[in-house]
Design a protein around this motif. Structure first.
Motif, PDB file in Angstrom:
ATOM      1  N   MET A 154      -4.235   8.166  16.831  1.00  0.00           N
ATOM      2  CA  MET A 154      -2.827   7.791  16.825  1.00  0.00           C
ATOM      3  C   MET A 154      -2.525   6.815  15.687  1.00  0.00           C
ATOM      4  N   GLU A 155      -3.448   5.884  15.449  1.00  0.00           N
ATOM      5  CA  GLU A 155      -3.268   4.946  14.341  1.00  0.00           C
ATOM      6  C   GLU A 155      -3.305   5.674  13.003  1.00  0.00           C
ATOM      7  N   GLN A 156      -4.172   6.651  12.862  1.00  0.00           N
ATOM      8  CA  GLN A 156      -4.237   7.419  11.623  1.00  0.00           C
ATOM      9  C   GLN A 156      -2.972   8.237  11.389  1.00  0.00           C
ATOM     10  N   LEU A 157      -2.416   8.802  12.456  1.00  0.00           N
ATOM     11  CA  LEU A 157      -1.160   9.537  12.315  1.00  0.00           C
ATOM     12  C   LEU A 157      -0.022   8.606  11.937  1.00  0.00           C
ATOM     13  N   ASP A 158       0.012   7.419  12.511  1.00  0.00           N
ATOM     14  CA  ASP A 158       1.060   6.458  12.160  1.00  0.00           C
ATOM     15  C   ASP A 158       0.947   6.039  10.698  1.00  0.00           C
ATOM     16  N   GLN A 159      -0.271   5.812  10.221  1.00  0.00           N
ATOM     17  CA  GLN A 159      -0.452   5.459   8.818  1.00  0.00           C
ATOM     18  C   GLN A 159      -0.048   6.602   7.891  1.00  0.00           C
ATOM     19  N   ALA A 160      -0.352   7.834   8.288  1.00  0.00           N
ATOM     20  CA  ALA A 160       0.070   8.980   7.474  1.00  0.00           C
ATOM     21  C   ALA A 160       1.595   9.083   7.422  1.00  0.00           C
ATOM     22  N   MET A 161       2.253   8.767   8.532  1.00  0.00           N
ATOM     23  CA  MET A 161       3.717   8.776   8.537  1.00  0.00           C
ATOM     24  C   MET A 161       4.284   7.671   7.665  1.00  0.00           C
ATOM     25  N   VAL A 162       3.641   6.515   7.635  1.00  0.00           N
ATOM     26  CA  VAL A 162       4.102   5.421   6.781  1.00  0.00           C
ATOM     27  C   VAL A 162       4.000   5.811   5.306  1.00  0.00           C
ATOM     28  N   VAL A 163       2.886   6.441   4.930  1.00  0.00           N
ATOM     29  CA  VAL A 163       2.716   6.873   3.540  1.00  0.00           C
ATOM     30  C   VAL A 163       3.755   7.931   3.169  1.00  0.00           C
ATOM     31  N   LEU A 164       3.997   8.868   4.077  1.00  0.00           N
ATOM     32  CA  LEU A 164       5.014   9.895   3.811  1.00  0.00           C
ATOM     33  C   LEU A 164       6.397   9.274   3.693  1.00  0.00           C
ATOM     34  N   ARG A 165       6.679   8.284   4.492  1.00  0.00           N
ATOM     35  CA  ARG A 165       7.976   7.604   4.421  1.00  0.00           C
ATOM     36  C   ARG A 165       8.146   6.908   3.075  1.00  0.00           C
ATOM     37  N   GLU A 166       7.112   6.240   2.580  1.00  0.00           N
ATOM     38  CA  GLU A 166       7.205   5.569   1.287  1.00  0.00           C
ATOM     39  C   GLU A 166       7.421   6.574   0.155  1.00  0.00           C
ATOM     40  N   VAL A 167       6.732   7.706   0.215  1.00  0.00           N
ATOM     41  CA  VAL A 167       6.914   8.733  -0.823  1.00  0.00           C
ATOM     42  C   VAL A 167       8.335   9.300  -0.765  1.00  0.00           C
ATOM     43  N   LEU A 168       8.861   9.469   0.434  1.00  0.00           N
ATOM     44  CA  LEU A 168      10.231   9.967   0.571  1.00  0.00           C
ATOM     45  C   LEU A 168      11.244   8.979   0.006  1.00  0.00           C
ATOM     46  N   LEU A 169      11.048   7.695   0.260  1.00  0.00           N
ATOM     47  CA  LEU A 169      11.971   6.688  -0.265  1.00  0.00           C
ATOM     48  C   LEU A 169      11.928   6.646  -1.789  1.00  0.00           C
ATOM     49  N   VAL A 170      10.743   6.766  -2.358  1.00  0.00           N
ATOM     50  CA  VAL A 170      10.635   6.816  -3.817  1.00  0.00           C
ATOM     51  C   VAL A 170      11.329   8.057  -4.373  1.00  0.00           C
ATOM     52  N   SER A 171      11.183   9.185  -3.684  1.00  0.00           N
ATOM     53  CA  SER A 171      11.846  10.417  -4.122  1.00  0.00           C
ATOM     54  C   SER A 171      13.358  10.296  -4.028  1.00  0.00           C
ATOM     55  N   ILE A 172      13.845   9.619  -2.987  1.00  0.00           N
ATOM     56  CA  ILE A 172      15.294   9.432  -2.842  1.00  0.00           C
ATOM     57  C   ILE A 172      15.842   8.575  -3.981  1.00  0.00           C
ATOM     58  N   VAL A 173      15.156   7.473  -4.294  1.00  0.00           N
ATOM     59  CA  VAL A 173      15.607   6.602  -5.385  1.00  0.00           C
ATOM     60  C   VAL A 173      15.550   7.327  -6.722  1.00  0.00           C
ATOM     61  N   ARG A 174      14.486   8.080  -6.938  1.00  0.00           N
ATOM     62  CA  ARG A 174      14.354   8.821  -8.195  1.00  0.00           C
ATOM     63  C   ARG A 174      15.433   9.892  -8.321  1.00  0.00           C
ATOM     64  N   GLN A 175      15.715  10.584  -7.226  1.00  0.00           N
ATOM     65  CA  GLN A 175      16.751  11.612  -7.264  1.00  0.00           C
ATOM     66  C   GLN A 175      18.123  10.994  -7.535  1.00  0.00           C
ATOM     67  N   HIS A 176      18.399   9.847  -6.917  1.00  0.00           N
ATOM     68  CA  HIS A 176      19.675   9.175  -7.156  1.00  0.00           C
ATOM     69  C   HIS A 176      19.782   8.708  -8.604  1.00  0.00           C
ATOM     70  N   THR A 177      18.683   8.234  -9.177  1.00  0.00           N
ATOM     71  CA  THR A 177      18.707   7.793 -10.568  1.00  0.00           C
ATOM     72  C   THR A 177      18.953   8.956 -11.513  1.00  0.00           C
ATOM     73  N   ILE A 178      18.335  10.087 -11.240  1.00  0.00           N
ATOM     74  CA  ILE A 178      18.521  11.261 -12.099  1.00  0.00           C
ATOM     75  C   ILE A 178      19.965  11.752 -12.033  1.00  0.00           C
ATOM     76  N   VAL A 179      20.535  11.785 -10.831  1.00  0.00           N
ATOM     77  CA  VAL A 179      21.919  12.243 -10.683  1.00  0.00           C
ATOM     78  C   VAL A 179      22.877  11.296 -11.403  1.00  0.00           C
ATOM     79  N   THR A 180      22.642   9.991 -11.277  1.00  0.00           N
ATOM     80  CA  THR A 180      23.500   9.024 -11.962  1.00  0.00           C
ATOM     81  C   THR A 180      23.384   9.153 -13.470  1.00  0.00           C
ATOM     82  N   ARG A 181      22.186   9.377 -13.965  1.00  0.00           N
ATOM     83  CA  ARG A 181      21.996   9.537 -15.411  1.00  0.00           C
ATOM     84  C   ARG A 181      22.677  10.799 -15.919  1.00  0.00           C
ATOM     85  N   GLU A 182      22.592  11.871 -15.152  1.00  0.00           N
ATOM     86  CA  GLU A 182      23.272  13.101 -15.562  1.00  0.00           C
ATOM     87  C   GLU A 182      24.782  12.919 -15.576  1.00  0.00           C
ATOM     88  N   GLN A 183      25.307  12.174 -14.615  1.00  0.00           N
ATOM     89  CA  GLN A 183      26.750  11.915 -14.611  1.00  0.00           C
ATOM     90  C   GLN A 183      27.162  11.089 -15.820  1.00  0.00           C
TER      91      GLN A 183
END
Length: 264
Positions: A154-183
């Protein structure tokens, strides 16, 4: 006893209905994942074991810290936790809650709904904490090892979810930056970033530059007018002191000559 057996069969049937969704999440993240065939014809334990083997063998082929690697890692830890949960309790009734939330989170990835994926992922982690609090404390000594394995998984699954959450947040920020730059590049600037470049402040004919020049000229003129009397006073003072020095110097020889005359 008959009711308990029916409940266990019902839980197994509900898990079998969710196994194609679990395999589909892996297939969406990893298209090269080999098909398992008809999972409904297998037992839940056998199907979970096959899925766990597929997810485990696919992890080394994926680049680390990528979205696909983190997603498959969550699927692998989830499948292993389902098996450990069944080994500890003997049924799948306690695992349906965090299983559904995790599947709902991973199903948002193919659609590009990263915000929903993060939201369902947080709910799945809360469901894991709730499952951890509901572990039966009155276990036999022989079941203590299975309990420790379950808590570690259970602890390993929680840690895997934390890592996935961090990667998702980085992807969200990167996607927002790309869209703003294109605009910005296309000229569709946000309202707060609209710039009026019709008149440049560096242009000599612009009102801003003309006003600066006038202010600078007035300042310099007033400074010269204010500093001229001071300079005159200082110059007169310097000249007066020089004349006094010259006068004093010329009077000294006369006094000396008078004294010498009296002595004679």
């Amino acid at each position: 006893m008959c009711d308990v057996g029916m409940e266990e069969e019902n839980d197994s049937w509900q898990l079998l209905n969710r196994l194609p969704l679990l395999s589909g999440c892996g297939k969406a993240v990893l298209p090269t994942l080999p098909p398992l065939g008809t999972l409904s014809t297998l037992s839940p334990t056998t199907s979970l074991s096959l899925l766990k083997t597929q997810f485990s063998s696919s992890l080394p082929t994926l680049p680390r810290h990528s979205l696909s690697h983190c997603s498959v890692s969550v699927l692998y830890q989830l499948t292993a936790l389902l098996m450990d949960d069944h080994s500890l309790t003997g049924h799948y009734g306690n695992c349906l809650s965090y299983l559904d939330l995790t599947l709902s989170s991973l199903q948002c990835l193919p659609r590009g709904s990263l915000y929903l994926c993060v939201e369902f992922l947080s709910k799945a982690r809360d469901s894991l904490k709730h499952r951890k609090r509901n572990i039966n404390n009155r276990l036999l000594d022989t079941e203590e090892l299975m309990r420790l394995n379950f808590l570690n998984r259970m602890e390993q699954l929680d840690q895997a979810m934390v890592v996935l959450r961090e990667v998702l947040l980085v992807s969200i920020v990167r996607q927002h930056t790309i869209v703003t730059r294109e605009q910005l590049d296309s000229g569709n600037r946000p309202p707060g970033l609209v710039l009026d470049s019709s008149t440049s402040s560096c242009d000599q004919d612009s009102p801003v530059m003309t006003r600066r020049v006038l202010l600078n000229n007035n300042t310099l003129t007033q400074g010269d007018n204010m500093k001229t009397p001071d300079r005159k006073v200082k110059e007169e003072g310097l000249l007066g002191s020089s004349e006094a020095d010259v006068t004093a110097g010329s009077s000294l020889p006369a006094a000396t000559s008078v004294e010498m005359t009296d002595q004679g």
